[in-house]
Design a protein around this motif. Structure first.
Motif, PDB file in Angstrom:
ATOM      1  N   UNK A 181      31.941   6.018 -17.803  1.00 21.32           N
ATOM      2  CA  UNK A 181      32.386   5.224 -18.962  1.00 21.32           C
ATOM      3  C   UNK A 181      31.440   4.041 -19.194  1.00 21.32           C
ATOM      4  N   UNK A 182      31.154   3.307 -18.139  1.00 23.29           N
ATOM      5  CA  UNK A 182      30.342   2.091 -18.245  1.00 23.29           C
ATOM      6  C   UNK A 182      28.908   2.407 -18.651  1.00 23.29           C
ATOM      7  N   UNK A 183      28.267   3.322 -17.928  1.00 21.01           N
ATOM      8  CA  UNK A 183      26.835   3.572 -18.115  1.00 21.01           C
ATOM      9  C   UNK A 183      26.557   4.463 -19.329  1.00 21.01           C
ATOM     10  N   UNK A 184      27.327   5.527 -19.489  1.00 21.26           N
ATOM     11  CA  UNK A 184      27.037   6.482 -20.564  1.00 21.26           C
ATOM     12  C   UNK A 184      27.675   6.067 -21.881  1.00 21.26           C
ATOM     13  N   UNK A 185      28.960   5.822 -21.873  1.00 28.08           N
ATOM     14  CA  UNK A 185      29.650   5.523 -23.130  1.00 28.08           C
ATOM     15  C   UNK A 185      29.422   4.086 -23.615  1.00 28.08           C
ATOM     16  N   UNK A 186      29.465   3.132 -22.696  1.00 27.49           N
ATOM     17  CA  UNK A 186      29.269   1.728 -23.088  1.00 27.49           C
ATOM     18  C   UNK A 186      27.803   1.304 -23.048  1.00 27.49           C
ATOM     19  N   UNK A 187      26.957   2.139 -22.472  1.00 26.08           N
ATOM     20  CA  UNK A 187      25.527   1.879 -22.360  1.00 26.08           C
ATOM     21  C   UNK A 187      25.200   0.547 -21.674  1.00 26.08           C
TER      22      UNK A 187
END
Length: 119
Positions: free
Chosen positions: A47-53
């Motif tokens: 969630x943090x790295x991929x979706x929220x970048x």
């Protein structure tokens, strides 16, 4: 200052060392707990790295490490030196900054009361 800067690293390393020893000794329940934890961490990091970048280092420093530092601050504020164990719990009252950190409650006192009354 050390409690806030290097305290979280010391806390994390000692916790992981203790857990590693328990895992190495074959504690099956620990393995199951760590597997579920790993699954949860993978979901959060996705969630943090991929979706929220958000860069992983930024998440670690601004949320995980800072959160651990605040827990060290809270632990420091909730305990004080006293000759008798039952007198070592401090109550933080009427503070806007620390009131938020303590969620405007003093459940820590009840935690210690229960511990000392049962033990």
């Amino acid at each position: 200052m050390g409690r806030l800067t290097i305290g979280p690293a010391i806390m994390l390393l000692s916790f992981l060392t203790q857990e590693w020893r328990l895992l190495r000794d074959g504690r099956r329940k620990r393995r199951s707990s760590w597997a579920w934890h790993g699954l949860g961490v993978a979901c959060v990091l996705f969630w943090i790295v991929v979706l929220c970048e958000m860069p992983l280092w930024l998440y670690f420093l601004s949320f995980a490490y800072l959160g651990a530092a605040l827990s060290r601050l809270r632990s420091y504020a909730e305990h004080r030196y006293a000759d008798h164990h039952e007198e070592r719990t401090a109550i933080v009252e009427n503070s806007y900054l620390f009131g938020l950190l303590f969620l405007h409650n003093n459940l820590h006192v009840l935690h210690h009361r229960r511990y000392y009354l049962s033990g």
